[in-house]
Design a protein around this motif. Structure first.
Motif, PDB file in Angstrom:
ATOM      1  N   LYS A 163       0.313 -13.391 -14.611  1.00 30.51           N
ATOM      2  CA  LYS A 163       1.447 -12.547 -14.830  1.00 30.51           C
ATOM      3  C   LYS A 163       1.235 -11.102 -15.036  1.00 30.51           C
ATOM      4  O   LYS A 163       0.145 -10.778 -15.602  1.00 30.51           O
ATOM      5  CB  LYS A 163       2.162 -13.424 -16.133  1.00 30.51           C
ATOM      6  N   GLY A 164       1.969 -10.314 -15.031  1.00 28.12           N
ATOM      7  CA  GLY A 164       1.929  -8.634 -15.411  1.00 28.12           C
ATOM      8  C   GLY A 164       1.586  -7.812 -14.258  1.00 28.12           C
ATOM      9  O   GLY A 164       1.606  -6.756 -14.264  1.00 28.12           O
ATOM     10  N   GLY A 165       1.286  -8.517 -12.959  1.00 28.86           N
ATOM     11  CA  GLY A 165       1.029  -7.775 -11.870  1.00 28.86           C
ATOM     12  C   GLY A 165      -0.536  -7.147 -12.106  1.00 28.86           C
ATOM     13  O   GLY A 165      -1.030  -7.162 -13.093  1.00 28.86           O
ATOM     14  N   TYR A 166      -0.902  -6.672 -11.007  1.00 30.39           N
ATOM     15  CA  TYR A 166      -2.276  -6.107 -10.948  1.00 30.39           C
ATOM     16  C   TYR A 166      -2.676  -5.401  -9.512  1.00 30.39           C
ATOM     17  O   TYR A 166      -1.596  -5.484  -8.588  1.00 30.39           O
ATOM     18  CB  TYR A 166      -3.513  -7.426 -10.806  1.00 30.39           C
ATOM     19  N   GLY A 167      -3.565  -4.692  -9.621  1.00 23.27           N
ATOM     20  CA  GLY A 167      -3.772  -3.890  -8.197  1.00 23.27           C
ATOM     21  C   GLY A 167      -4.954  -2.684  -8.660  1.00 23.27           C
ATOM     22  O   GLY A 167      -5.450  -2.756  -9.734  1.00 23.27           O
ATOM     23  N   PHE A 168      -5.118  -1.875  -7.676  1.00 28.02           N
ATOM     24  CA  PHE A 168      -6.144  -0.892  -7.544  1.00 28.02           C
ATOM     25  C   PHE A 168      -5.765   0.204  -7.014  1.00 28.02           C
ATOM     26  O   PHE A 168      -4.768   0.360  -6.257  1.00 28.02           O
ATOM     27  CB  PHE A 168      -7.491  -1.465  -7.350  1.00 28.02           C
ATOM     28  N   GLY A 169      -6.575   1.568  -6.955  1.00 31.74           N
ATOM     29  CA  GLY A 169      -6.304   2.734  -6.346  1.00 31.74           C
ATOM     30  C   GLY A 169      -7.652   2.903  -5.611  1.00 31.74           C
ATOM     31  O   GLY A 169      -8.700   2.463  -5.729  1.00 31.74           O
ATOM     32  N   GLY A 170      -7.409   3.771  -4.406  1.00 33.63           N
ATOM     33  CA  GLY A 170      -8.420   4.190  -3.691  1.00 33.63           C
ATOM     34  C   GLY A 170      -8.241   5.613  -3.129  1.00 33.63           C
ATOM     35  O   GLY A 170      -7.001   6.073  -3.098  1.00 33.63           O
ATOM     36  N   SER A 171      -9.378   6.329  -2.632  1.00 34.50           N
ATOM     37  CA  SER A 171      -9.040   7.541  -1.967  1.00 34.50           C
ATOM     38  C   SER A 171     -10.113   7.873  -1.030  1.00 34.50           C
ATOM     39  O   SER A 171     -11.044   7.202  -0.800  1.00 34.50           O
ATOM     40  CB  SER A 171      -9.203   8.705  -3.117  1.00 34.50           C
ATOM     41  N   VAL A 221       1.060  -1.196   0.100  1.00 36.81           N
ATOM     42  CA  VAL A 221       0.098  -0.015  -0.015  1.00 36.81           C
ATOM     43  C   VAL A 221       0.845   1.051  -0.004  1.00 36.81           C
ATOM     44  O   VAL A 221       1.836   1.457   0.914  1.00 36.81           O
ATOM     45  CB  VAL A 221      -1.038  -0.042   1.288  1.00 36.81           C
ATOM     46  N   ARG A 222       0.745   2.036  -0.998  1.00 39.85           N
ATOM     47  CA  ARG A 222       1.479   3.297  -1.227  1.00 39.85           C
ATOM     48  C   ARG A 222       0.438   4.380  -1.332  1.00 39.85           C
ATOM     49  O   ARG A 222      -0.386   4.658  -2.053  1.00 39.85           O
ATOM     50  CB  ARG A 222       2.206   3.383  -2.569  1.00 39.85           C
ATOM     51  N   LEU A 223       1.057   5.764  -0.439  1.00 41.71           N
ATOM     52  CA  LEU A 223       0.076   6.829  -0.471  1.00 41.71           C
ATOM     53  C   LEU A 223       0.777   7.783  -1.543  1.00 41.71           C
ATOM     54  O   LEU A 223       1.978   7.666  -1.873  1.00 41.71           O
ATOM     55  CB  LEU A 223       0.477   7.535   0.868  1.00 41.71           C
ATOM     56  N   ARG A 224       0.013   7.926  -2.423  1.00 45.38           N
ATOM     57  CA  ARG A 224       0.263   8.943  -3.708  1.00 45.38           C
ATOM     58  C   ARG A 224       0.178  10.144  -2.999  1.00 45.38           C
ATOM     59  O   ARG A 224      -0.503  10.821  -2.210  1.00 45.38           O
ATOM     60  CB  ARG A 224      -0.891   8.594  -4.640  1.00 45.38           C
ATOM     61  N   PRO A 225       0.818  11.058  -3.995  1.00 43.03           N
ATOM     62  CA  PRO A 225       0.809  12.548  -3.774  1.00 43.03           C
ATOM     63  C   PRO A 225      -0.861  13.033  -3.740  1.00 43.03           C
ATOM     64  O   PRO A 225      -1.379  12.635  -4.452  1.00 43.03           O
ATOM     65  CB  PRO A 225       1.290  13.182  -4.697  1.00 43.03           C
ATOM     66  N   ARG A 226      -1.091  13.948  -2.676  1.00 41.98           N
ATOM     67  CA  ARG A 226      -2.211  14.238  -2.345  1.00 41.98           C
ATOM     68  C   ARG A 226      -2.627  15.488  -3.317  1.00 41.98           C
ATOM     69  O   ARG A 226      -2.146  16.148  -3.818  1.00 41.98           O
ATOM     70  CB  ARG A 226      -2.683  14.854  -1.048  1.00 41.98           C
ATOM     71  N   ARG A 227      -4.173  15.290  -3.725  1.00 46.42           N
ATOM     72  CA  ARG A 227      -4.681  16.566  -4.444  1.00 46.42           C
ATOM     73  C   ARG A 227      -5.838  16.942  -3.490  1.00 46.42           C
ATOM     74  O   ARG A 227      -6.914  16.461  -3.233  1.00 46.42           O
ATOM     75  CB  ARG A 227      -5.549  15.923  -5.634  1.00 46.42           C
ATOM     76  N   GLY A 228      -5.422  18.237  -2.869  1.00 45.00           N
ATOM     77  CA  GLY A 228      -6.501  18.969  -2.080  1.00 45.00           C
ATOM     78  C   GLY A 228      -6.437  18.224  -0.847  1.00 45.00           C
ATOM     79  O   GLY A 228      -5.517  17.559  -0.322  1.00 45.00           O
ATOM     80  N   TYR A 257      -4.411   6.165  -2.379  1.00 41.12           N
ATOM     81  CA  TYR A 257      -3.382   5.042  -2.200  1.00 41.12           C
ATOM     82  C   TYR A 257      -3.469   4.290  -3.459  1.00 41.12           C
ATOM     83  O   TYR A 257      -4.640   3.997  -4.252  1.00 41.12           O
ATOM     84  CB  TYR A 257      -4.140   4.302  -1.049  1.00 41.12           C
ATOM     85  N   ASP A 258      -2.337   3.727  -3.668  1.00 37.05           N
ATOM     86  CA  ASP A 258      -2.205   2.507  -4.729  1.00 37.05           C
ATOM     87  C   ASP A 258      -2.101   1.277  -3.994  1.00 37.05           C
ATOM     88  O   ASP A 258      -1.247   1.256  -2.904  1.00 37.05           O
ATOM     89  CB  ASP A 258      -0.869   2.752  -5.752  1.00 37.05           C
ATOM     90  N   TYR A 259      -2.697   0.257  -4.220  1.00 32.73           N
ATOM     91  CA  TYR A 259      -2.474  -1.322  -3.745  1.00 32.73           C
ATOM     92  C   TYR A 259      -1.986  -2.066  -4.978  1.00 32.73           C
ATOM     93  O   TYR A 259      -2.642  -2.160  -5.962  1.00 32.73           O
ATOM     94  CB  TYR A 259      -3.927  -1.717  -3.470  1.00 32.73           C
ATOM     95  N   ASP A 260      -0.646  -2.408  -4.601  1.00 32.97           N
ATOM     96  CA  ASP A 260      -0.135  -3.378  -5.408  1.00 32.97           C
ATOM     97  C   ASP A 260      -0.216  -4.877  -5.007  1.00 32.97           C
ATOM     98  O   ASP A 260       0.328  -5.120  -3.979  1.00 32.97           O
ATOM     99  CB  ASP A 260       1.278  -3.042  -5.605  1.00 32.97           C
ATOM    100  N   GLY A 302      -6.247   3.491   8.200  1.00 29.30           N
ATOM    101  CA  GLY A 302      -5.510   2.851   9.093  1.00 29.30           C
ATOM    102  C   GLY A 302      -5.649   1.331   8.417  1.00 29.30           C
ATOM    103  O   GLY A 302      -6.152   1.129   7.367  1.00 29.30           O
ATOM    104  N   ASP A 303      -4.870   0.562   8.961  1.00 24.29           N
ATOM    105  CA  ASP A 303      -4.737  -0.982   8.603  1.00 24.29           C
ATOM    106  C   ASP A 303      -5.937  -1.575   8.367  1.00 24.29           C
ATOM    107  O   ASP A 303      -6.402  -2.334   7.467  1.00 24.29           O
ATOM    108  CB  ASP A 303      -3.907  -1.838   9.487  1.00 24.29           C
ATOM    109  N   ASP A 304      -7.150  -1.450   9.469  1.00 30.87           N
ATOM    110  CA  ASP A 304      -8.550  -2.055   9.126  1.00 30.87           C
ATOM    111  C   ASP A 304      -9.168  -1.400   7.853  1.00 30.87           C
ATOM    112  O   ASP A 304      -9.890  -1.964   7.065  1.00 30.87           O
ATOM    113  CB  ASP A 304      -9.227  -1.688  10.230  1.00 30.87           C
ATOM    114  N   ASP A 305      -9.206  -0.130   7.658  1.00 32.35           N
ATOM    115  CA  ASP A 305      -9.634   0.489   6.312  1.00 32.35           C
ATOM    116  C   ASP A 305      -8.994  -0.064   5.306  1.00 32.35           C
ATOM    117  O   ASP A 305      -9.666  -0.332   4.093  1.00 32.35           O
ATOM    118  CB  ASP A 305      -9.416   1.984   6.477  1.00 32.35           C
ATOM    119  N   HIS A 306      -7.636  -0.179   5.122  1.00 25.65           N
ATOM    120  CA  HIS A 306      -6.949  -0.791   3.929  1.00 25.65           C
ATOM    121  C   HIS A 306      -7.352  -2.324   3.922  1.00 25.65           C
ATOM    122  O   HIS A 306      -7.724  -2.524   2.566  1.00 25.65           O
ATOM    123  CB  HIS A 306      -5.491  -0.681   4.013  1.00 25.65           C
ATOM    124  N   LYS A 307      -7.363  -2.955   4.809  1.00 21.86           N
ATOM    125  CA  LYS A 307      -7.882  -4.384   4.774  1.00 21.86           C
ATOM    126  C   LYS A 307      -9.374  -4.503   4.133  1.00 21.86           C
ATOM    127  O   LYS A 307      -9.775  -5.422   3.489  1.00 21.86           O
ATOM    128  CB  LYS A 307      -7.860  -5.196   5.959  1.00 21.86           C
TER     129      LYS A 307
END
Length: 72
Positions: A33-41, A11-18, A23-26, A47-52
């Protein structure tokens, strides 16, 4: 790193807009193959429970036979 079930995500925090947090979830244990993930805001830092919860929602839409989003 966050683990949900047998799946691991970076889980990575992306630069904020406002005032929002982005977040990026890898998906590190992706079954295809090739990887996959999603983003959220959100209006607050997660916190960890929110990410889970975000990850569980994402995984609920994955077809376990392909490792990709289910066809609608």
């Amino acid at each position: 790193m966050i683990t949900v079930g047998r799946e691991r995500f970076r889980v990575r925090l992306r630069p904020r807009r406002g005032p929002r947090y982005e977040y990026d979830y890898d998906w590190l244990t992706v079954p295809n193959k090739g990887g996959y993930g999603f983003g959220g805001s959100g209006p607050f830092e997660h916190g960890d429970d929110d990410h889970k919860a975000q990850i569980r929602d994402f995984l609920a839409d994955i077809d376990p036979s392909t490792g990709y989003l289910r066809e609608v």
